[in-house]
Design a protein around this motif. Sequence first.
Motif, PDB file in Angstrom:
ATOM      1  N   THR A  30       3.742   3.471  15.678  1.00 45.79           N
ATOM      2  CA  THR A  30       3.920   2.196  15.329  1.00 45.79           C
ATOM      3  C   THR A  30       4.498   1.842  13.791  1.00 45.79           C
ATOM      4  OG1 THR A  30       2.820   1.121  17.240  1.00 45.79           O
ATOM      5  CG2 THR A  30       3.904  -0.474  15.660  1.00 45.79           C
ATOM      6  N   TYR A  35       6.818  -2.660  15.459  1.00 44.05           N
ATOM      7  CA  TYR A  35       7.998  -2.304  16.842  1.00 44.05           C
ATOM      8  C   TYR A  35       9.146  -1.382  16.304  1.00 44.05           C
ATOM      9  CZ  TYR A  35      10.754  -6.298  14.708  1.00 44.05           C
ATOM     10  OH  TYR A  35      11.210  -6.962  13.634  1.00 44.05           O
ATOM     11  N   PRO A  74       5.102  -1.010  20.569  1.00 44.90           N
ATOM     12  CA  PRO A  74       6.078  -2.026  21.253  1.00 44.90           C
ATOM     13  C   PRO A  74       7.292  -1.712  20.803  1.00 44.90           C
ATOM     14  CG  PRO A  74       4.038  -2.852  19.631  1.00 44.90           C
ATOM     15  CD  PRO A  74       4.182  -1.463  19.565  1.00 44.90           C
ATOM     16  N   THR A  75       8.333  -2.145  21.399  1.00 45.27           N
ATOM     17  CA  THR A  75       9.887  -2.232  21.391  1.00 45.27           C
ATOM     18  C   THR A  75      10.382  -3.430  21.341  1.00 45.27           C
ATOM     19  OG1 THR A  75      10.282  -1.658  23.584  1.00 45.27           O
ATOM     20  CG2 THR A  75       9.723   0.117  22.057  1.00 45.27           C
ATOM     21  N   ARG A  76      11.570  -3.676  20.681  1.00 40.70           N
ATOM     22  CA  ARG A  76      12.324  -4.816  20.994  1.00 40.70           C
ATOM     23  C   ARG A  76      13.956  -4.331  21.000  1.00 40.70           C
ATOM     24  NH1 ARG A  76      10.584  -9.192  16.308  1.00 40.70           N
ATOM     25  NH2 ARG A  76      11.872 -10.335  17.564  1.00 40.70           N
TER      26      ARG A  76
END
Length: 531
Positions: A30, A35, A74-76
Amino acid sequence: MSGDQELALQAKAWPFEEARKLIARHKGKTPAKGYVLFETGYGPSGLPHIGTFGEVARTTMVRRAFQIMAPDVPTRLFAFSDDMDGLRKVPDNIPNQEMVREHLGKPLTKVPDPFGKFESFGHHNNAMLRGFLDSFGFEYEFQSATDWYGSGRFDEALLSVLRNYDAVMKVMLPSLREERAATYSPFLPISPTTGRVLQVPVLEHNPDAGTIVFEDEDGRKTEVPVTGGHCKLQWKPDWGMRWHALGVDYEMSGKDLIPSVELAGKICQILGTQPPEGFNYELFLDDKGQKISKSKGNGLSVEEWLRYAPPESLSLYMFQKPRVAKRLYFDVIPRAVDEYLAFTSKFPAEEPARKLENPAWHIHGGNPPAARSDLSYNILLNLAGVANAESKDVMWGFISRYAPEASPETAPFLDRLVQYAVNYYQDFVKPTKRYRPPTETERAAMTELLDELGRLPEGAKAEEIQFQVYEIGKRHGFADLKSWFQALYEVLLGQTQGPRMGSFIELYGVANTRELITQALERTAEAQPAA
């Protein structure tokens, strides 16, 4: 590491290839911001279009591939609207054009909404974008340039551009024509008197004060801060600044923007940040092989595609060969639908590694729905043609006999396909139907086909029917069986392409097909039926 992760790391489908760039970028961990950030950009001077869909769909496919490779990261996904751009011209397809014309040059979010529904024209088009993306179920976070500039969240990045003014100019000037270079500045001040975004020379830039000096439209020498929404950047420096400020990890763009990507990347590096990963997709072509242009209106819109086919088929079209220029016109739709059905139907039985290569995995995030492929779009189109279908009720009369367990209620996706096929038939097939009489060789073969169909047992299946069609073609000396099927399409269906005949005859009915052949055998060159 799970089995799915191991398979994904070896998968060859292009979204996995792209995702591996991000794995390498952050070594599978990460990043400091918490993210991995994917971004797509949108210019809200007009309505969202098929290119907007393609970019978000493809970026989403890469995001899903990354998520299976690095499930703990996490991704956005930001859908970023450049809504502080000055309105350069009045679009042809809006009301109240004279009112809008009075606000030319102002940021889109300061131009009144010609539709009278939103705070501004920019807000209207942003709402259209969000509604467009929401209708396809995309997971994204909407971001507005007006908000980022006006709230001060871009301030530090803008001051960094000001501190590196000369270095940014050194990157940009060689890319400009001599006349443009003479007055170019990366900063576009917003006039305190008129509210317009001005493309004017910067007379002074003051990093310590955080300001620029320019000549306003009234001729007065004016000093404004580059922060707080008093200025915006030219779009290429803006792109690089945004990558830096947001920490964008991945953004794709069209092949025509390769030089712009390179310039923005250099500016991003000047500001101290690694440019995002990404790739350049090829552009679409119209039916004449010309590049599709929003201003020309050639090619195909999302709304038009969705009149004739489900959105999943459009996603498949975007998935396939993104680095190859492809025709985007009405005649590509039937094949896209049938390929979607084929990929979806074979998915459940595939080995795990093969599933990751299947486009259906990428279209549906690894969980494609069940879809019956025995009734292809092509067969439905031809059924609509011979039945002269004006509505899907006519079609269901045949389908219910072929598959008694199916109904619009129990097979909703098939029901949608039926309506799409009726629409396509009415708009494209019916106006171009041209029957021809059979040649003597074809007449003899079709006469035998008429007789053989009469001998088939009740309830004969597609394979048995197809076998007889093949054998008749062989017995009547068709050197190439393709020419035999071509004759059936042209004589019986009035078109140059058609379905697998066994499947079509089973669906349409043996008795109905025999009547079709009888009518064709009575046809002469002088007496062709109307389309």
